[in-house]
Design a protein around this motif. Sequence first.
Motif: not given
Length: 276
Positions: A132-133, A136, A235, A238-239, A241-243, A245-246, A249
């Motif tokens: 997913e990263l 993105a 945008t 931002e996606v 950055d979200e991926k 972080t995921a 984790e």
Amino acid sequence: MNAFRQYFEDNPEIFAALVAAIAIVGGLLGSIIGAKIQANGGRDQAAAAREAAEIAAEAQRVAALWNVRQVQVAELIQRARVVQRQCRRYYAEDTTGGALLTQLNDAQEAMYLKQAELELIVPNSVAQAIKELMLALKFFASKSSLEGTAVYAFNTVHEQAYSEDSPASPEAAAAAVALDDMATAQDSGDQVAFQRAREVADQALRSVAGLHRVHVSLVLWYVERGGPTSRMGATAEEVVDEKMTALVEAAREMLRSEDDVAPAVPSQRRRWWRAA
């Protein structure tokens, strides 16, 4: 019973022989049982030694895999951040020379190579987070090469038009006004007025110092799609950055970072002589 007793009393030599035979048989049975116990003990000790060796080998394998995963995931994240920074440069630099594109392509190739290596050794949850990263970042790269260049050129026009550090450029000021008129005409829905304003903006942009033909085309394209209000590039990042972080984790969960312990070692089966 009395008859047996009387028989042995009348024949003491037979009784003595019987007692001796019983002693011999008892001794033999004792030796056999003792030997069997000793043999079983030896087998158990050998099995325990094998088990200990297997546990040690498994512990080494787990520790080695943990170390490899930690290093490889960290390298992938670092390479992904390099790609992200390269994409961001499109918004702040003149990239028409093609050098940044080459650097971005090289950074992406290095990142994809690390992805291929990791897919062989990480759990599915981490592999999915990596995938997913990568998607993105690929989208962000494709947006940056177009929109980033357009944003850079758009900002260049306005910096030259309204700069506080150097004299304002009349050509840039005229281009900035023309772009505003173009956006206003587009919002009105009047296609004739919009086409006229676009032609004026096109001519005005050609006079601005430092703008190449590709800059002019991309600035017009950028304004047609909403300009600074579109936030398409923001945008996309931002996606990313979200991926990112995921993935961090998922990797921390895989490495049991919250446990603050060494890599897990398989539990050791206890044998009966160690039970207490």
